[in-house]
Design an enzyme around this catalytic site. Structure first.
Site, PDB file in Angstrom:
ATOM      1  N   LYS A  53       0.906  -1.279   0.015  1.00 14.99           N
ATOM      2  CA  LYS A  53      -0.094   0.033  -0.050  1.00 14.99           C
ATOM      3  C   LYS A  53       0.811   1.326   0.077  1.00 14.99           C
ATOM      4  O   LYS A  53       0.543   2.351  -0.759  1.00 14.99           O
ATOM      5  CB  LYS A  53      -1.038  -0.001   1.218  1.00 14.99           C
ATOM      6  N   GLN A  97      -4.671  -1.964   9.366  1.00 14.44           N
ATOM      7  CA  GLN A  97      -4.516  -3.306   8.611  1.00 14.44           C
ATOM      8  C   GLN A  97      -5.246  -4.537   9.668  1.00 14.44           C
ATOM      9  O   GLN A  97      -4.975  -4.610  10.840  1.00 14.44           O
ATOM     10  CB  GLN A  97      -3.087  -3.660   8.518  1.00 14.44           C
ATOM     11  N   ASP A 120     -10.569   3.049   3.640  1.00 12.59           N
ATOM     12  CA  ASP A 120     -10.712   1.639   3.342  1.00 12.59           C
ATOM     13  C   ASP A 120     -12.273   1.115   3.636  1.00 12.59           C
ATOM     14  O   ASP A 120     -12.345  -0.054   3.431  1.00 12.59           O
ATOM     15  CB  ASP A 120      -9.764   1.080   4.597  1.00 12.59           C
TER      16      ASP A 120
END
Ligand code: NAP
Length: 276
Positions: A53, A97, A120
């Site tokens: 990322k 994450q 996200d």
């Protein structure tokens, strides 16, 4: 002729547009978007995803801030870090994450992310807004799949879509996104009875199960659109693609189909967050 939904190429093409957008922001506003990534613990797969990322940010000229917290981090410590990033005006997007170590209340931490920085698409509020058709950043994998379907101009309206999997980041948002595009949606999971029969009636099948080649090719009808969201170290997905790809109208290869679209969507949504 069968369409191969080439996520790798679509993502690469999109990156060219994103580079221009980042340049424009730099010229007009004097700053570039910043994505803050939070990695808790030392899971090697998670560390790789976070690194990928960060690399994607660099490719389009954006910056990333890498926050790395120890395995022993508590929910409160993680919440403090998220609060700090929420109030940092330079940060456009925050990525926590998944998964975090078991002592942490992951849902509470996801929901602490300011919805304006939830690039996200992991907050309950973002999911609710997306489901209601309001402005929201979609969960990146299903949003990436929707972008692929749009890129290849594949009709969704009126189709029967069967989503196998109901995880908060994949199956559930996928089903809502397809519903919002007027598909008739069936969601299957580990307690579903007669899974094969549901799949046999699908015009669009999305495999998001997490078991290599779990969905058999001969369960899938001729002319279906086949989306394989799965990814396994043996370079295969959740669908036995070999036995159904050629009979499909369109399919996503593994690797190179859905995977590249996930990170690409994260970057795209971070730039959108910066622009807004
Ligand atoms: P997950 O959280 O483990 O969810 C798996 C889902 O599959 C669950 O809803 C589960 O049902 C269902 N399931 C399990 N066994 C089943 C069975 N025998 N029959 C029917 N349904 C069954 O996984 P996930 O995070 O959604 O990920 C799914 C796949 O996508 C994985 O292969 C993962 O590697 C991949 N993935 C790819 C990306 C990408 O960027 N390409 C991103 C995320 C995930 P229950 O709810 O009943 O347990």
């Amino acid at each position: 002729m069968t369409i191969i939904m080439d996520g790798k190429s679509v993502a690469k093409e999109t990156e060219e547009t994103l580079k221009l957008k980042v340049n424009k922001l730099k010229e007009e506003r004097g700053f570039v978007p910043i994505l803050a990534t939070i990695l808790v613990g030392e899971d090697p797969a998670s560390a790789t995803y976070v690194r990928m990322k960060g690399n994607a940010c660099e490719r389009v000229g954006m910056k990333s801030i890498k926050v790395e917290l120890p395995e022993t981090t508590t929910t409160e410590e993680l919440l403090d870090k998220i609060t700090e990033l929420n109030s940092n005006n330079e940060v456009s997007g925050i990525l926590l994450q998944h998964p975090v170590p078991p002592q942490i209340d992951e849902r509470k931490c996801f929901d602490a992310i300011d919805v304006k920085k939830d690039v996200d698409g992991v907050t309950c509020l973002g999911f609710g807004n997306m489901s209601m058709g309001e402005k929201a950043y979609g969960s990146c994998t299903p949003q990436g799949i929707m972008r692929l379907l749009e890129y290849y101009q594949l009709e969704i309206e009126g189709k029967h879509a069967v989503v196998v999997g109901r995880s908060p980041i994949l199956g559930k948002p996928m089903a809502m996104m397809l519903l919002n595009k007027n598909a008739t949606v069936t969601i299957c999971h580990s307690r579903t009875k007669g899974l094969e029969n549901h799949i046999r009636s699908a015009d669009i099948i999305v495999g998001a199960v997490g078991i290599p080649k779990f969905i058999q090719g001969d369960w899938i009808k001729d002319g279906a659109i086949v989306i394989d969201a799965g990814y396994h170290p043996e370079q295969c997905g959740d669908i036995d693609l070999e036995s159904c790809a050629e009979r499909s109208v369109a399919y996503t290869p593994v690797p190179g189909g859905v995977g590249p679209m996930t990170i690409n969507t994260l970057i795209l949504q971070t730039i959108e967050a910066c622009e807004s």
